[in-house]
Design a protein around this motif. Structure first.
Motif, PDB file in Angstrom:
ATOM      1  N   MET A  69       0.808  -1.198   0.000  1.00  0.00           N
ATOM      2  CA  MET A  69       0.000   0.000   0.000  1.00  0.00           C
ATOM      3  C   MET A  69       0.855   1.268   0.000  1.00  0.00           C
ATOM      4  O   MET A  69       0.499   2.245  -0.611  1.00  0.00           O
ATOM      5  N   ARG A  70       1.963   1.223   0.701  1.00  0.00           N
ATOM      6  CA  ARG A  70       2.812   2.407   0.783  1.00  0.00           C
ATOM      7  C   ARG A  70       3.685   2.576  -0.466  1.00  0.00           C
ATOM      8  O   ARG A  70       4.233   3.629  -0.684  1.00  0.00           O
ATOM      9  N   ASN A  71       3.820   1.574  -1.247  1.00  0.00           N
ATOM     10  CA  ASN A  71       4.677   1.599  -2.416  1.00  0.00           C
ATOM     11  C   ASN A  71       4.232   2.652  -3.436  1.00  0.00           C
ATOM     12  O   ASN A  71       5.073   3.297  -4.074  1.00  0.00           O
ATOM     13  N   TRP A  72       2.953   2.873  -3.628  1.00  0.00           N
ATOM     14  CA  TRP A  72       2.479   3.861  -4.597  1.00  0.00           C
ATOM     15  C   TRP A  72       2.847   5.279  -4.177  1.00  0.00           C
ATOM     16  O   TRP A  72       3.054   6.148  -5.011  1.00  0.00           O
ATOM     17  N   LYS A  73       2.953   5.524  -2.886  1.00  0.00           N
ATOM     18  CA  LYS A  73       3.331   6.859  -2.413  1.00  0.00           C
ATOM     19  C   LYS A  73       4.780   7.175  -2.800  1.00  0.00           C
ATOM     20  O   LYS A  73       5.101   8.299  -3.184  1.00  0.00           O
ATOM     21  N   ILE A  74       5.619   6.183  -2.693  1.00  0.00           N
ATOM     22  CA  ILE A  74       7.026   6.382  -3.056  1.00  0.00           C
ATOM     23  C   ILE A  74       7.145   6.685  -4.545  1.00  0.00           C
ATOM     24  O   ILE A  74       7.848   7.618  -4.946  1.00  0.00           O
ATOM     25  N   TRP A  75       6.445   5.909  -5.373  1.00  0.00           N
ATOM     26  CA  TRP A  75       6.500   6.132  -6.813  1.00  0.00           C
ATOM     27  C   TRP A  75       5.871   7.465  -7.208  1.00  0.00           C
ATOM     28  O   TRP A  75       6.362   8.144  -8.114  1.00  0.00           O
ATOM     29  N   THR A  76       4.812   7.865  -6.538  1.00  0.00           N
ATOM     30  CA  THR A  76       4.193   9.166  -6.818  1.00  0.00           C
ATOM     31  C   THR A  76       5.158  10.296  -6.476  1.00  0.00           C
ATOM     32  O   THR A  76       5.314  11.256  -7.243  1.00  0.00           O
ATOM     33  N   ALA A  77       5.813  10.201  -5.335  1.00  0.00           N
ATOM     34  CA  ALA A  77       6.786  11.223  -4.939  1.00  0.00           C
ATOM     35  C   ALA A  77       7.954  11.251  -5.933  1.00  0.00           C
ATOM     36  O   ALA A  77       8.424  12.327  -6.332  1.00  0.00           O
ATOM     37  N   PHE A  78       8.422  10.074  -6.332  1.00  0.00           N
ATOM     38  CA  PHE A  78       9.512   9.989  -7.307  1.00  0.00           C
ATOM     39  C   PHE A  78       9.125  10.655  -8.620  1.00  0.00           C
ATOM     40  O   PHE A  78       9.894  11.432  -9.190  1.00  0.00           O
ATOM     41  N   MET A  79       7.938  10.375  -9.113  1.00  0.00           N
ATOM     42  CA  MET A  79       7.479  10.974 -10.376  1.00  0.00           C
ATOM     43  C   MET A  79       7.303  12.483 -10.249  1.00  0.00           C
ATOM     44  O   MET A  79       7.616  13.233 -11.179  1.00  0.00           O
ATOM     45  N   ALA A  80       6.800  12.933  -9.093  1.00  0.00           N
ATOM     46  CA  ALA A  80       6.622  14.378  -8.891  1.00  0.00           C
ATOM     47  C   ALA A  80       7.968  15.091  -8.916  1.00  0.00           C
ATOM     48  O   ALA A  80       8.116  16.150  -9.541  1.00  0.00           O
ATOM     49  N   VAL A  81       8.966  14.523  -8.247  1.00  0.00           N
ATOM     50  CA  VAL A  81      10.293  15.130  -8.238  1.00  0.00           C
ATOM     51  C   VAL A  81      10.894  15.103  -9.647  1.00  0.00           C
ATOM     52  O   VAL A  81      11.488  16.082 -10.107  1.00  0.00           O
ATOM     53  N   PHE A  82      10.728  13.986 -10.356  1.00  0.00           N
ATOM     54  CA  PHE A  82      11.254  13.885 -11.717  1.00  0.00           C
ATOM     55  C   PHE A  82      10.603  14.924 -12.628  1.00  0.00           C
ATOM     56  O   PHE A  82      11.296  15.622 -13.388  1.00  0.00           O
ATOM     57  N   LEU A  83       9.279  15.048 -12.579  1.00  0.00           N
ATOM     58  CA  LEU A  83       8.583  16.018 -13.432  1.00  0.00           C
ATOM     59  C   LEU A  83       8.955  17.453 -13.079  1.00  0.00           C
ATOM     60  O   LEU A  83       9.114  18.297 -13.970  1.00  0.00           O
ATOM     61  N   ALA A  84       9.104  17.742 -11.792  1.00  0.00           N
ATOM     62  CA  ALA A  84       9.510  19.093 -11.385  1.00  0.00           C
ATOM     63  C   ALA A  84      10.903  19.412 -11.923  1.00  0.00           C
ATOM     64  O   ALA A  84      11.158  20.523 -12.412  1.00  0.00           O
ATOM     65  N   GLY A  85      11.798  18.449 -11.867  1.00  0.00           N
ATOM     66  CA  GLY A  85      13.143  18.664 -12.401  1.00  0.00           C
ATOM     67  C   GLY A  85      13.139  18.844 -13.910  1.00  0.00           C
ATOM     68  O   GLY A  85      13.846  19.704 -14.443  1.00  0.00           O
ATOM     69  N   ALA A  86      12.338  18.032 -14.592  1.00  0.00           N
ATOM     70  CA  ALA A  86      12.262  18.161 -16.048  1.00  0.00           C
ATOM     71  C   ALA A  86      11.688  19.510 -16.447  1.00  0.00           C
ATOM     72  O   ALA A  86      12.204  20.175 -17.354  1.00  0.00           O
ATOM     73  N   LEU A  87      10.629  19.940 -15.782  1.00  0.00           N
ATOM     74  CA  LEU A  87      10.020  21.240 -16.094  1.00  0.00           C
ATOM     75  C   LEU A  87      10.979  22.389 -15.828  1.00  0.00           C
ATOM     76  O   LEU A  87      11.110  23.304 -16.648  1.00  0.00           O
ATOM     77  N   SER A  88      11.655  22.354 -14.696  1.00  0.00           N
ATOM     78  CA  SER A  88      12.590  23.448 -14.408  1.00  0.00           C
ATOM     79  C   SER A  88      13.783  23.401 -15.364  1.00  0.00           C
ATOM     80  O   SER A  88      14.317  24.451 -15.750  1.00  0.00           O
ATOM     81  N   GLY A  89      14.197  22.232 -15.803  1.00  0.00           N
ATOM     82  CA  GLY A  89      15.278  22.142 -16.780  1.00  0.00           C
ATOM     83  C   GLY A  89      14.891  22.721 -18.125  1.00  0.00           C
ATOM     84  O   GLY A  89      15.646  23.468 -18.742  1.00  0.00           O
ATOM     85  N   VAL A  90      13.691  22.409 -18.578  1.00  0.00           N
ATOM     86  CA  VAL A  90      13.212  22.934 -19.862  1.00  0.00           C
ATOM     87  C   VAL A  90      13.049  24.453 -19.783  1.00  0.00           C
ATOM     88  O   VAL A  90      13.493  25.191 -20.667  1.00  0.00           O
ATOM     89  N   ALA A  91      12.421  24.928 -18.705  1.00  0.00           N
ATOM     90  CA  ALA A  91      12.208  26.379 -18.559  1.00  0.00           C
ATOM     91  C   ALA A  91      13.541  27.106 -18.415  1.00  0.00           C
ATOM     92  O   ALA A  91      13.755  28.161 -19.026  1.00  0.00           O
ATOM     93  N   GLY A  92      14.459  26.543 -17.642  1.00  0.00           N
ATOM     94  CA  GLY A  92      15.766  27.184 -17.469  1.00  0.00           C
ATOM     95  C   GLY A  92      16.559  27.224 -18.754  1.00  0.00           C
ATOM     96  O   GLY A  92      17.196  28.233 -19.074  1.00  0.00           O
ATOM     97  N   THR A  93      16.522  26.146 -19.512  1.00  0.00           N
ATOM     98  CA  THR A  93      17.226  26.121 -20.799  1.00  0.00           C
ATOM     99  C   THR A  93      16.627  27.132 -21.767  1.00  0.00           C
ATOM    100  O   THR A  93      17.350  27.849 -22.462  1.00  0.00           O
ATOM    101  N   GLY A  94      15.282  27.204 -21.796  1.00  0.00           N
ATOM    102  CA  GLY A  94      14.637  28.182 -22.672  1.00  0.00           C
ATOM    103  C   GLY A  94      15.010  29.604 -22.306  1.00  0.00           C
ATOM    104  O   GLY A  94      15.313  30.425 -23.177  1.00  0.00           O
TER     105      GLY A  94
END
Length: 140
Positions: free
Chosen positions: A1-26
């Protein structure tokens, strides 16, 4: 049951990093490669770039570097004179092309075209519509 929370947090951090990388590069590309605001600034930057490249690559003395810079500035002045002669002809061709395109459009489409032209003349570049690449180096 707790496993989905870890993956959700991982995906949120990954997406935040990708978005800030794209915006920063632009933003970096927009600020670093933005064209100069006017022709005089552009000509000064080009004269400095060509002169410094020649001075560095050919190991010029101070006297020779000054003479070469004067010749570069003179060449750019001659090019500007040619551009000044051709600029009105180029504008006339563009305006004629716009009129020919408008002849194929209805009133709503003509208004849309006018709005597009207005937007591109006021703000030609934005975060995701990057400026053209810088000019190539002066010598291959």
């Amino acid at each position: 049951m707790r496993n989905w929370k870890i993956w959700t947090a991982f995906m949120a951090v990954f997406l935040a990093g990708a978005l800030s990388g794209v915006a920063g590069t632009g933003l970096f590309i927009k600020m670093h490669f933005a064209p100069p605001p006017d022709r005089d600034t552009f000509r000064a930057e080009m004269a400095e770039r060509v002169s410094s490249t020649l001075t560095h690559e050919l190991d010029l003395t101070d006297e020779t570097a000054k003479a070469v810079r004067a010749e570069v500035v003179d060449t750019l002045d001659q090019l500007e004179a040619v551009h000044a002669d051709l600029r009105p002809r180029a504008r006339a061709i563009i305006e004629d092309g716009i009129l020919r395109v408008k002849s194929h459009l209805n009133e709503t489409q003509k208004d849309g075209l006018d709005e597009l032209i207005k937007q591109n003349r006021e703000r030609p570049f934005s975060l995701f519509r990057l400026p053209p690449p810088p000019p190539p180096p002066p010598f291959p």
